[in-house]
Write a protein that holds these residues in place. Structure first.
Motif, short mmCIF file in Angstrom:
data_model
loop_
_atom_site.label_atom_id
_atom_site.label_comp_id
_atom_site.label_asym_id
_atom_site.label_seq_id
_atom_site.Cartn_x
_atom_site.Cartn_y
_atom_site.Cartn_z
N ARG A 273 -8.52 45.84 129.28
CA ARG A 273 -7.28 46.60 129.40
C ARG A 273 -6.87 46.62 130.87
N GLU A 274 -5.66 47.12 131.14
CA GLU A 274 -5.21 47.16 132.52
C GLU A 274 -6.13 48.04 133.36
N ILE A 275 -6.50 49.22 132.81
CA ILE A 275 -7.50 50.08 133.45
C ILE A 275 -8.63 50.28 132.44
N ASN A 276 -9.85 49.94 132.85
CA ASN A 276 -10.98 49.97 131.93
C ASN A 276 -11.84 51.21 132.16
N LEU A 277 -11.15 52.34 132.15
CA LEU A 277 -11.79 53.64 132.35
C LEU A 277 -11.30 54.64 131.32
N PHE A 278 -12.20 55.57 130.98
CA PHE A 278 -11.83 56.71 130.16
C PHE A 278 -11.88 57.98 131.01
N ILE A 288 -7.46 56.01 130.29
CA ILE A 288 -6.54 56.28 131.40
C ILE A 288 -5.52 55.14 131.44
N ILE A 289 -4.25 55.49 131.41
CA ILE A 289 -3.16 54.51 131.37
C ILE A 289 -2.25 54.70 132.57
N LEU A 290 -1.96 53.62 133.26
CA LEU A 290 -1.08 53.66 134.44
C LEU A 290 0.32 53.19 134.04
N GLN A 291 1.31 54.09 134.25
CA GLN A 291 2.70 53.74 133.96
C GLN A 291 3.59 54.28 135.07
N ASP A 292 4.30 53.37 135.69
CA ASP A 292 5.27 53.76 136.73
C ASP A 292 4.65 54.65 137.80
N VAL A 294 2.16 56.67 137.58
CA VAL A 294 1.53 57.89 137.06
C VAL A 294 0.36 57.52 136.15
N TYR A 295 -0.72 58.25 136.30
CA TYR A 295 -1.91 58.02 135.48
C TYR A 295 -1.92 59.02 134.33
N TYR A 296 -1.82 58.50 133.12
CA TYR A 296 -1.80 59.35 131.92
C TYR A 296 -3.14 59.26 131.21
N VAL A 297 -3.57 60.38 130.62
CA VAL A 297 -4.72 60.38 129.73
C VAL A 297 -4.18 60.27 128.31
N ASN A 298 -4.51 59.18 127.66
CA ASN A 298 -3.95 58.86 126.35
C ASN A 298 -4.17 59.99 125.34
N ASN A 299 -3.16 60.23 124.52
CA ASN A 299 -3.22 61.23 123.43
C ASN A 299 -3.38 62.67 123.94
N THR A 300 -3.04 62.90 125.21
CA THR A 300 -3.07 64.26 125.76
C THR A 300 -1.83 64.47 126.62
N GLU A 301 -1.70 65.69 127.14
CA GLU A 301 -0.61 66.00 128.07
C GLU A 301 -1.06 65.86 129.52
N GLU A 306 -1.18 59.37 141.96
CA GLU A 306 -2.27 58.62 142.58
C GLU A 306 -3.13 59.52 143.46
N ALA A 307 -2.53 60.36 144.25
CA ALA A 307 -3.28 61.25 145.14
C ALA A 307 -4.13 62.23 144.32
N GLN A 308 -3.59 62.74 143.24
CA GLN A 308 -4.32 63.70 142.41
C GLN A 308 -5.54 63.07 141.74
N ILE A 309 -5.37 61.86 141.22
CA ILE A 309 -6.50 61.25 140.50
C ILE A 309 -7.60 60.82 141.48
N LEU A 310 -7.22 60.41 142.68
CA LEU A 310 -8.23 60.07 143.68
C LEU A 310 -8.95 61.33 144.17
N ALA A 311 -8.24 62.43 144.25
CA ALA A 311 -8.89 63.69 144.62
C ALA A 311 -9.86 64.13 143.53
N LEU A 312 -9.48 63.95 142.28
CA LEU A 312 -10.37 64.28 141.16
C LEU A 312 -11.62 63.42 141.20
N LEU A 313 -11.46 62.15 141.50
CA LEU A 313 -12.60 61.26 141.61
C LEU A 313 -13.56 61.72 142.69
N GLU A 314 -13.01 62.23 143.78
CA GLU A 314 -13.84 62.71 144.88
C GLU A 314 -14.63 63.96 144.50
#
Length: 529
Positions: A273-278, A288-292, A294-301, A306-314
């Motif tokens: 897949r484009e991003i091979n992460l859950f 995790i799906i990247l569109q325009d 923005v990183y979306y978690v599939n089937n959720t809200e 980009e800054a937020q997801i990298l901060a979460l990873l940290e």
């Protein structure tokens, strides 16, 4: 007693990709690092030694020590955990899902292969240590693949809902499964041992990961097996740079897709897949799906910039779960691993990953096809003798086996090749005559040839059917014994659970596997109990 040696390549149960890999075909050599031979491990050790830091080893040891807290690790496992602290210690790894009560038999074969190879390497390279590792696939979410096991002809299932990573799943409800299993087992010492093993694993542990660790430790702890759970914040932190690369650049998709383009002659095992992460939490594991941007978690809200997801990873690396494409890289980043042992399907997707590993700067492990086994009783082996069947015979597809034995039993020739050749010769002469007349005569000759050859084929089929009827009793006994050894006309190791063999043969099964399985030989093992 039949004593044939069945190679993986001739067994008929492996794909062209795997048989070509075993035959070391030139076109596949760019897809792996080194073929698993005893001699090649020396270079693999040297390469991995340069590519695995003492800091990584410390993180691994701390994680393992915490995971074993509260578990009664055997002295052999404790010894191997201590060995892992040393720079000259390496692992041999297999992985498997958290199948209920081990699931199909090949769970055992994977681990026995891993332990036996570790022993063989220790004897060959005494200056190094080799530790067998079982990687629990705790982050998988395909509950329907693991929630049952087959005991004889009965499917014993755990029926409940599951949406998150299975390792975190509560074991509530498994008492009812035990009650069903107990009725099937009946009385006796071996039955009592199996009941207690199930009870201690699944009733006395609160989640599926701990239950599976207990189970594998009870069966293989005395052999020094080390069990690891990748669903761990500190281990994920070590892997975080590769997760960041995936989020920002999607390198795995690019590299694996390039390799897949070179495997068009084979059936591709997995497509990236484009991003091979859950994204995972206790009750969720979604892509995790990247569109325009923005990183979306599939089937959720749930969504992130980009800054937020990298901060979460940290701050919370445990919320990122690699899929089948990235999990192999994760394993090899956190383990001082030399070789991965898996089934044909697993090796097929590993063979798509070498260029991805190279781009990540991680040593690609040797890939070894696990041992496969056909278990037979002495009575079954004697029956094969009486029916004049070899082990190679019973590996044949049933229709081909029946046809072969029908020909052997018949006093008549059931092959009309000679008659077919004679007929074709006669028509060749008629065709030569037709070329000197007109087109309508040539068409009539061709139509008659087709009709008579078809009639000959029908006569051959009718004769075979008649001969099968004449030898129906023998052929029925042949199909019965093959169906016993290949339930559902599939490999026994993919259907049966170890418990049905333990029930009758006590500890002989495990001991026999350890004495029979030779990981670096590419033969289908026949184990007679």
């Amino acid at each position: 007693m039949p004593s044939d040696c069945i190679s993986f390549q001739s067994s008929g149960y492996f794909t062209p990709l795997i048989t070509d890999y075993l035959n070391q075909k030139e076109n596949l050599k760019p897809l792996y690092n080194r073929f698993p031979t005893l001699q090649n491990f020396k270079q693999q050790i040297q390469e991995k030694q340069q590519n695995y830091s003492s800091d990584s080893r410390s993180v691994l040891i701390n994680a393992l020590e915490k995971q074993y807290t509260g578990f009664n690790a055997t002295e052999a496992t404790k010894h191997n955990l201590d060995l892992l602290k040393q720079e000259n210690t390496f692992t041999i790894t297999t992985g498997h899902q958290l199948n209920l009560f081990t699931g199909p038999l090949y769970f055992l074969y994977k681990i026995v292969s891993t332990i036996n190879l570790s022993k063989q390497l220790s004897e060959t390279y005494p200056e190094y240590n080799f530790v067998p590792v079982y990687w629990m696939a705790t982050e998988d979410h395909d509950f329907d693949e693991i929630n049952y096991f087959n005991f004889k002809d009965k499917k014993i299932s755990w029926n409940r809902e599951s949406t998150g990573p299975v390792g975190r799943l509560s074991t509530l409800g498994l008492k009812a499964v035990l009650e069903v299993f107990e009725k099937e087992l009946g009385p006796g010492n071996n039955a009592a041992w199996l009941k207690e093993l199930f009870r201690e694993a699944y009733i006395k542990h609160s989640n599926l990961a701990d239950a599976t660790r207990y189970l594998a430790n009870e069966i293989f702890g005395k052999n020094g097996l080390v069990i690891i759970d990748g669903d761990n914040a500190n281990l994920k932190k070590m892997f975080a740079p590769h997760v960041k690369e995936e989020l920002l650049n999607q390198t795995s998709h690019t590299k694996v897709a390039e390799t897949a383009d070179n495997l068009t002659d084979y059936n591709i095992q997995v497509n990236p897949r484009e991003i091979n992460l859950f994204y995972i939490e206790d009750s969720i594991r979604e892509r995790i799906i990247l569109q325009d941007g923005v990183y979306y978690v599939n089937n959720t809200e749930v969504k992130f910039s980009e800054a937020q997801i990298l901060a979460l990873l940290e701050t919370n690396p445990e919320k990122f779960s690699p899929n089948v494409i990235m999990r192999p890289l994760y394993e090899e980043v956190i383990l001082p691993n030399l070789c991965y042992i898996g089934g044909g399907g697993e090796l097929a997707y590993w063979l798509e990953l070498k260029s991805y590993f190279e781009s990540a700067g991680v040593t690609f492990p040797m890939l070894l096809l696990r041992n496969s086994v056909l278990i037979a009783t002495e009575k079954q082996a004697e029956k094969l003798d009486r029916l004049n069947l070899s082990w190679a015979d019973v590996f044949m597809k049933q229709d081909k086996l029946v046809n072969k034995k029908t020909v052997e039993f018949s006093e008549l020739s059931l092959d009309f090749s000679e008659q077919r050749e004679f007929l074709q010769q006669q028509f060749a002469k008629l065709h030569a005559m037709a070329t000197k007349t007109d087109a309508t005569f040539g068409g009539a000759v061709k139509a008659q040839e087709t009709k008579q050859l078809k009639g000959l084929d029908n006569l051959e089929k009718k004769l075979r059917r008649a001969e099968k009827q004449n030898h129906a009793d023998k052929l029925e006994r042949i199909t019965e014994i093959q169906n016993e050894l290949f339930p559902g006309r599939s490999l026994q190791e993919r259907k049966a659970n170890f418990s049905q063999f333990y029930l009758e043969y006590d500890g002989k099964l495990i001991d026999k596997l350890f004495s029979s399985l030779k990981p670096l030989e590419h033969d289908f093992n026949i184990v007679v109990l």
